[in-house]
Enzyme design. Structure first.
Site, PDB file in Angstrom:
ATOM      1  N   CYS A 100     -91.217   1.978  19.655  1.00  0.00           N
ATOM      2  CA  CYS A 100     -91.478   2.404  18.579  1.00  0.00           C
ATOM      3  C   CYS A 100     -91.402   3.649  18.317  1.00  0.00           C
ATOM      4  CB  CYS A 100     -92.685   2.031  18.171  1.00  0.00           C
ATOM      5  SG  CYS A 100     -93.226   2.140  16.431  1.00  0.00           S
ATOM      6  N   LYS A 139     -90.135  -4.092  25.529  1.00  0.00           N
ATOM      7  CA  LYS A 139     -89.062  -3.738  24.253  1.00  0.00           C
ATOM      8  C   LYS A 139     -88.947  -2.034  24.521  1.00  0.00           C
ATOM      9  CE  LYS A 139     -88.088  -4.405  19.299  1.00  0.00           C
ATOM     10  NZ  LYS A 139     -88.431  -3.161  19.061  1.00  0.00           N
ATOM     11  N   GLY A 224     -84.843  -8.441  13.171  1.00  0.00           N
ATOM     12  CA  GLY A 224     -85.832  -7.831  12.454  1.00  0.00           C
ATOM     13  C   GLY A 224     -85.704  -7.850  11.035  1.00  0.00           C
TER      14      GLY A 224
END
Ligand SMILES: Cc1cc2nc3c(=O)[nH]c(=O)nc-3n(C[C@H](O)[C@H](O)[C@H](O)COP(=O)(O)O)c2cc1C
Length: 341
Positions: A100, A139, A224
């Site tokens: 992120c 991830k 996504g």
């Protein structure tokens, strides 16, 4: 596609998206063909575990297995504790967020900021894998910046630490969401490790899904943004992978019913006030590119109750034309969202 003891029904995974992949959205995507869906990230910061937001994010009741919870943080012991807590609350797979780029996340040395400190990456992977009996996945992005792509190193560390699958977004932290995702690094990583690899980034059509799977050799793909307002993309992709043919667009009445069902789930999950506000962005995504949707959205944003909002959506779809027709995207000039992507 197998993750630990879980055999997924296909190779299509919903990417975790904070503020989007809540329980109603995950359930809808799974119903429409996704084999797995990762929750919005839950912070490893214990001080926040009692906030309503975190409690909601940890609610998986009624969700189709496997339940995957993503945790974010920078401290190995805190992440290990968060993993244990979430397994106690029903998580069947723990996913560690090292991708992120959000400032809020990176400022506390979490998310993709971790990619600048590989020693800590190793400590985190080992601590979390040792803390729980369920599979742990990771991830991440291809690196912090294009000059120092760490994906191969991190992938090997993940494999050695006992990570069960790796999801790789083909951008660096510095790329944020700019430019196009690249798949060369994903392909190189696939060749270097034996654990399942999930390719991610800019997959927005059945044809692109096929290309990315073929080019990278990835075991699965993660989608996504293309699922926002189009959760049926998973069945479209699956059909194309199975048959080589494209499904026709869905019918107007099917999407109307699907949207109204989604809205009801959101209202029940978040309550009147937040439900109305959170539903707005989903409605905007669903209607983007449809005839007259710009004017509809402007009016819809002003509605303050779930009852009015639901009626407005039903009415918009009634005006859209014959309900047995296929959904048609017009991207008219007045539709500012139609050109967003
Ligand atoms: C609104 C939004 C929220 C996101 N939140 C998360 C998150 O909580 N955890 C995470 O690992 N990635 C998060 N991501 C990144 C996505 O999982 C994904 O890697 C990225 O969007 C690229 O895939 P796409 O091109 O299919 O959208 C987020 C992306 C978006 C657009």
């Amino acid at each position: 596609m197998q993750i630990g003891p879980y055999q997924l029904k296909n190779r299509l995974i919903v990417a975790p998206m904070a503020g989007v992949t809540d329980r109603p959205f995950r359930m809808l995507c799974k119903k429409l063909g996704a084999g797995m869906a990762v929750s919005e990230m839950i912070t490893a910061n214990k001080a926040l575990w009692t906030t309503q937001k975190t409690l909601r994010r940890a609610d998986h009741s009624g969700e189709v297995e496997p339940i995957v919870v993503q945790i974010a943080g920078g401290d190995p012991a805190m992440l290990a504790e968060a993993a244990r807590l979430n397994v106690g609350q029903g998580a069947q797979i723990i996913d560690i967020n090292m991708g992120c780029p959000a400032k809020k996340v990176c400022n506390v040395a979490a998310g993709s900021a971790l990619l600048r400190d590989l020693d800590n990456v190793g400590r985190i992977l080992e601590a979390v894998v040792a803390a729980v009996d369920v599979p742990v996945t990771l991830k991440t992005r291809t690196g912090w910046c294009r000059e120092t792509k760490t994906a191969l190193t991190v992938a090997r560390m993940a494999e050695d630490a006992g990570i069960a699958a790796l999801a790789l977004h083909g951008r660096t932290r510095e790329d944020m969401y700019r430019g196009e995702a690249e798949y060369d690094t994903i392909r190189a990583v696939k060749q270097a490790i034996a654990i399942p690899l999930i390719a991610n980034g800019d997959i927005d059509s059945p044809q692109k899904a096929r290309q990315v799977l073929d080019y990278t050799g990835a075991d699965a793909i993660m989608i996504g943004r293309a699922a926002q307002g189009r959760p049926w993309i998973f069945r479209e992709i699956q059909h194309y992978l199975d048959t080589g043919a494209l499904l026709p667009p869905p019918r107007v009445d099917e999407i109307r019913e699907l949207m109204l069902g989604h809205l009801d789930e959101l209202y029940a999950f978040y309550g009147e006030y937040s439900g109305c506000r959170i539903a707005r962005k989903h409605i905007a995504w669903y209607t983007r590119g449809l005839a007259g949707s710009n004017a509809f959205r402007q009016a819809m944003y002003r509605l303050e109750s779930t009852a009015e909002q639901r009626l407005a959506v039903a009415d918009y779809f009634r005006r859209l034309g014959d309900e047995t027709e296929r959904l048609t995207y017009v991207y008219d000039d007045n539709d500012e969202m139609g050109h967003e992507q």
